[in-house]
Design an enzyme around this catalytic site. Structure first.
Site, mmCIF file in Angstrom:
data_model
loop_
_atom_site.group_PDB
_atom_site.id
_atom_site.type_symbol
_atom_site.label_atom_id
_atom_site.label_comp_id
_atom_site.label_asym_id
_atom_site.label_seq_id
_atom_site.Cartn_x
_atom_site.Cartn_y
_atom_site.Cartn_z
ATOM 1 C CB CYS B 50 -9.126 7.449 1.821
ATOM 2 S SG CYS B 50 -8.654 7.059 0.117
ATOM 3 C CB CYS B 53 -11.960 9.622 -0.406
ATOM 4 S SG CYS B 53 -12.403 7.892 -0.083
ATOM 5 C CG ASN B 75 2.769 8.736 -7.018
ATOM 6 O OD1 ASN B 75 2.880 9.210 -5.889
ATOM 7 N ND2 ASN B 75 2.721 7.437 -7.249
ATOM 8 C CG ASP B 76 0.647 13.868 -4.137
ATOM 9 O OD1 ASP B 76 0.579 14.662 -5.100
ATOM 10 O OD2 ASP B 76 -0.349 13.499 -3.493
ATOM 11 C CG HIS B 113 -12.357 4.072 0.719
ATOM 12 N ND1 HIS B 113 -11.122 4.617 0.462
ATOM 13 C CD2 HIS B 113 -12.180 3.209 1.761
ATOM 14 C CE1 HIS B 113 -10.235 4.115 1.321
ATOM 15 N NE2 HIS B 113 -10.858 3.256 2.112
ATOM 16 C CG ASN B 153 1.145 -2.860 -6.799
ATOM 17 O OD1 ASN B 153 1.434 -3.764 -7.566
ATOM 18 N ND2 ASN B 153 1.924 -1.808 -6.601
ATOM 19 N N GLY B 159 1.542 -5.048 -1.355
ATOM 20 C CA GLY B 159 2.184 -3.752 -1.136
ATOM 21 C C GLY B 159 1.299 -2.556 -1.405
ATOM 22 C CB SER B 161 0.388 2.223 0.672
ATOM 23 O OG SER B 161 0.370 2.945 -0.532
ATOM 24 C CG HIS B 164 -10.018 5.126 -3.178
ATOM 25 N ND1 HIS B 164 -10.932 5.913 -2.514
ATOM 26 C CD2 HIS B 164 -10.325 5.223 -4.499
ATOM 27 C CE1 HIS B 164 -11.745 6.472 -3.400
ATOM 28 N NE2 HIS B 164 -11.385 6.069 -4.614
ATOM 29 C CG HIS B 166 -5.040 3.457 -6.395
ATOM 30 N ND1 HIS B 166 -5.276 2.732 -5.239
ATOM 31 C CD2 HIS B 166 -3.687 3.602 -6.451
ATOM 32 C CE1 HIS B 166 -4.130 2.473 -4.627
ATOM 33 N NE2 HIS B 166 -3.141 2.990 -5.341
ATOM 34 C CD GLN B 168 1.519 3.437 -7.926
ATOM 35 O OE1 GLN B 168 2.479 4.184 -8.150
ATOM 36 N NE2 GLN B 168 1.528 2.557 -6.956
HETATM 37 O O1 LIG Z 1 3.261 3.431 -4.833
HETATM 38 P P1 LIG Z 1 2.781 2.504 -3.771
HETATM 39 O O2 LIG Z 1 1.482 1.824 -4.095
HETATM 40 O O3 LIG Z 1 2.768 3.110 -2.399
HETATM 41 O O4 LIG Z 1 3.926 1.377 -3.734
HETATM 42 C C1 LIG Z 1 3.799 0.067 -4.192
HETATM 43 O O5 LIG Z 1 3.954 -0.020 -5.604
HETATM 44 C C2 LIG Z 1 5.218 0.378 -6.146
HETATM 45 C C3 LIG Z 1 5.238 0.086 -7.627
HETATM 46 O O6 LIG Z 1 5.038 -1.274 -7.916
HETATM 47 C C4 LIG Z 1 6.372 -0.332 -5.437
HETATM 48 O O7 LIG Z 1 7.591 0.232 -5.865
HETATM 49 C C5 LIG Z 1 6.253 -0.233 -3.920
HETATM 50 O O8 LIG Z 1 7.264 -1.016 -3.318
HETATM 51 C C6 LIG Z 1 4.879 -0.721 -3.482
HETATM 52 O O9 LIG Z 1 4.724 -0.641 -2.079
#
Ligand SMILES: O=P(O)(O)O[C@H]1O[C@H](CO)[C@@H](O)[C@H](O)[C@H]1O
Ligand SMILES: O=P(O)(O)O[C@H]1O[C@H](CO)[C@@H](O)[C@H](O)[C@H]1O
Lengths: 348, 348
Positions: B50, B53, B75-76, B113, B153, B159, B161, B164, B166, B168
């Protein structure tokens, strides 16, 4: 650094008045999330458990005729009912509701369970277009109906609950949000400039070329400058018509041709059954002339990077605004680059 | 027949000016479409693969510290870059774009995690809220930043990915579509009535009770009258504050309490890891007072009928307007009826 191809930027959608965030530099992020199903090659021509196949029983007990070609019927689980109380609800100006009478129809494109638009012939698709015209005219003529929304959800990723080729038609008393925005923007543009928004936009795109995917004498398929979905397209009539009922001469056949060629390009892009939601925006049927309305279709396909990795419109998109990674220009170039012969039809 | 509980109708969202189609009679339609994954009980406390982590390497080569509690970083694969050309693009009034500088941050809720908000303690969630406040203030103070959007999310269906825990934070120069609509509607309401839209709405809902899910001294969780997603909720501050930086006294802890209780209710509804996108709407940071802005969160969860059957916002929703099957009142009653003890914590 060029704004449109390298830098994070926002683009404006003149049809809705809303914005999309574009991040051209972001395509390489790793993906550990949900993976979509790919092509299922073994769909039978006839499925005895399908409620859309000819001769089969539907969920409500009715039995389909042994139809060939198109077949339309009232949705057994309609989201809209014909009879609703003619009542408005309002409390403190904050709780506001109104009865919404309407009709929901299902239209099968073919008796064959295994076909999809890219695999149908132009004459077969032309019959579908004639059915769209007939449904639009019949529903639009009803007193209670002021808007006819035709749409197709294709593929499990787009919520299609049955792979049998079909679309739905939801005809409503009110003009839905998206059509209302487009109606207002087209009206305002006409008022300000004296000409039609989509006529002017199409002329501009034809002169630039970089967002055009394919075209024929009567229709153009392009990736709009303000596209939200990675490979979103619009199909725009070259003549200023407002609705299916104005299609004349070779226009129905030309629309069939462009739909076939565009959906073949979609399938060839990732060599897969290509999911999408698509639908037509046409003039409201409320009796007003709506002379500024320009007939067009939108394709909203979710796939982003491969047959299994899709774009999610989630957190930022739901709370803020849509965001896309590849530019519309790149998407158009990729759709232009693929063949118009379906990958499954190619000699191996 | 009662309009709001039995007939197809439309409801108006006073925060955005848009409508939702409600079809209360439609819940029983059969589902042969996509089925979601359910609860994965075996998530480890620490996952060596992960990228969130503690101590692990990230995609760009940086290594996470061996953090405990919250941890934030850039964010990378940022959708927004700090440096973009200060350039506007406009062609024929139809192709319109502008540079969009911004920042994208990732904020881990915990070193563990396997945790999620409903499984974290109120003091642990309070630390997350303090981090949201710090990030809002730090980013909002930057000259180029006029809006700070915090969102989570959760779940592959939304969506995410990486499981863990978190969220954004995307901080932008412009005010995104949705925040701009809410800003304008709150301003207009204040101008017309002299009071705050969400203060008035909350008072009305508190007096009616039927859409309230749970509450404490400082926050109320409710299903808004105009909810789009089946179990959509809003969390609204009872005091008229505009942003995280105004939380005082016990308000951060009270927000933690309501987030924990609401997310436990969500998990108990279908006894599953409950996917959603959620986020906060707060006052723009453009320097204007925005005295009419009322701080709130939206939860947009996709599940409809079970842990595996979700609502799809597709064809009609994309081309027309959002549609829902169960009424907001039914959804609120179901969320009220479940326990606030997590189903996995119950004695068996
Ligand atoms: O940044 P992540 O978590 O990989 O991506 C996810 O959130 C983003 C922001 O809502 C979206 O634009 C992406 O389509 C989604 O897969
Ligand atoms: O009627 P269907 O195909 O079962 O349902 C599908 O399309 C409808 C119209 O876009 C949506 O409301 C549903 O969420 C979706 O699953």
């Amino acid at each position: 650094m060029s704004l449109l191809s390298n830098a994070s930027h926002r683009r404006f959608n003149p049809l809705t008045g809303e914005w999309v965030l574009v991040s051209p530099h972001r395509t390489s992020r790793p993906w550990q999330g949900q993976v979509e199903k790919t092509h299922d090659p073994d769909r039978p021509r006839y499925d005895p458990t399908c409620y859309l196949c000819p001769g089969n029983a539907r969920a409500n007990g009715a039995r389909n005729p042994t139809y060939e070609g198109v077949f339309a019927f009232d949705n057994d689980f309609a989201a809209l009912s014909a009879q609703v109380p003619e009542e408005d609800f309002a409390q403190n100006g904050l709780l506001i509701a109104q009865g919404e009478p309407g009709r929901c129809r299902v239209l099968c494109f073919s008796e064959r369970h295994d076909l999809t638009l890219p695999h149908m012939s132009v004459p077969e698709i032309t019959r579908v277009i004639e059915a769209w015209r007939d449904e639009t005219m019949r529903l639009g003529a009803l007193d209670a109906i002021n808007y006819v929304q035709i749409f197709e959800n294709r593929g499990a990723a787009m919520g299609a609950s049955n792979p049998h080729p079909h679309c739905q038609i939801w005809a409503t008393h009110s003009i839905p949000n998206e059509a209302a925005k487009e109606s207002e923007r087209q009206r305002a543009y006409q008022e300000q400039t004296g000409s039609c928004l989509l006529c002017d936009y199409l002329a501009l795109e034809q002169s630039l070329g970089e967002r055009i995917v394919c075209r024929n004498d009567h229709f153009v398929a392009l990736v709009p400058f303000w596209a939200i979905w990675p490979f979103e397209t619009m199909v725009i009539a070259t003549r200023h018509i407002g609705s299916f009922d104005e299609l004349t001469g070779g226009e129905a056949k030309a629309l069939a041709d462009i739909l076939k060629r565009l959906t073949i390009r979609y399938e060839n892009l990732f060599e897969t059954d290509f999911p999408y939601s698509m639908g037509f925006h046409q003039r409201p049927t409320d009796g007003a002339p709506h002379a500024n309305w320009h007939f067009h279709a939108h394709f909203f396909p979710p796939l982003l990077r491969s047959a299994t990795v899709r774009k999610f419109m989630v957190g930022f998109e739901m709370l803020g605004e849509p965001q896309r990674d590849i530019t519309p220009e790149t998407a158009a170039a990729r759709l232009r680059d693929v063949s118009e012969t379906h990958y499954l039809d190619k000699p191996i």
